[in-house]
Design an enzyme around this catalytic site. Sequence first.
Site: not given
Length: 323
Positions: A27-28, A215, A150, A154, A24-25, A201
């Site tokens: 971005l989302l 990139w 990853y 999911k 909960g801490h 950047k």
Amino acid sequence: MVDTVLVANGSRLERDQLVLVTGGHGLLGKTLQSELRAQGFENIIAPKRNELDYLDLEATRAFFSEHRPHVVFHLASVVFGLLGNMENQVRAIADSTIINHNVFLTSAEMGVKKIFFAGSVASYPFPYTSLPLREDMLWQGVPHAGEFGYAHAKRHALAYLELLRDNTGLDFFYGILTNLYGPNDRFDDAHGHVIPSLIRKMHRAIHDGDPFKVWGSGVAKRDFMHARDAAAAIIAGMDQLSGVANISSGESVTIRNVVEALVKAAHYKEEIIWEVDKPVGVPDRSVSNEILREIGFRCSYGLDEGIRETWEWFENHILSARL
């Protein structure tokens, strides 16, 4: 079998329910908590990592037993950007799978009514057979090699939730999230996601005189969604949907479009160096949001507005931002 069945009224959210937000801490997580409160949810708990380690099953059980949440928004996972996912394949699948097991099993044991899971478009099979990506394509092949660990963590979560639903009755909404950005992101220019890394950047280019390097050639396409739009979509989906749905803007833009929006927001006048020899991951990805649109959801942020807000937030919070 991927399911996108609409929820009956008995599964709808109630504003007085106790809500747990894992992860909960970030971005989302921060954005979701803010949106939940804005929509009238007042009973929200979101322990920080030093308060609850979801890798610890007994600690997770003890926390659920003490608080007895009715609804869980499960966002916690091991998250990297493109380079980070490539360099941390085993950790990405191992730690995330353990976290998911502990949260899912405990939710079923403790009588949670419904759980949201934050999936990822990285789980879609690659190469894509067609675009935009639709929910019924999820199991039609294996994910991109660069995000294999990853992505499979999911995917495993969806199989786990389907089995729990069939065996225990635990209702779930599995949201397949597109690329998110916004205030409170992690602005890591080495391992972070596209927009926050570009913002970091750009900040270095303006304030430290570093060259602004990007990139690729800028032609790769992605679906980017502001975190506030994603949070609103998650709540709408938890209230009205059961099963699987994409959480996306439904629009595809090039990395060059993103850079142009950032250049405009930052008033940058110097050279942009395109590093065409660097990896860009999937060259083109668009994501259907037809299911969200069917329940009345529409995004509030356009790309220029969202990037301008995020750039200004980072400029004003550089000392406290996650880097």
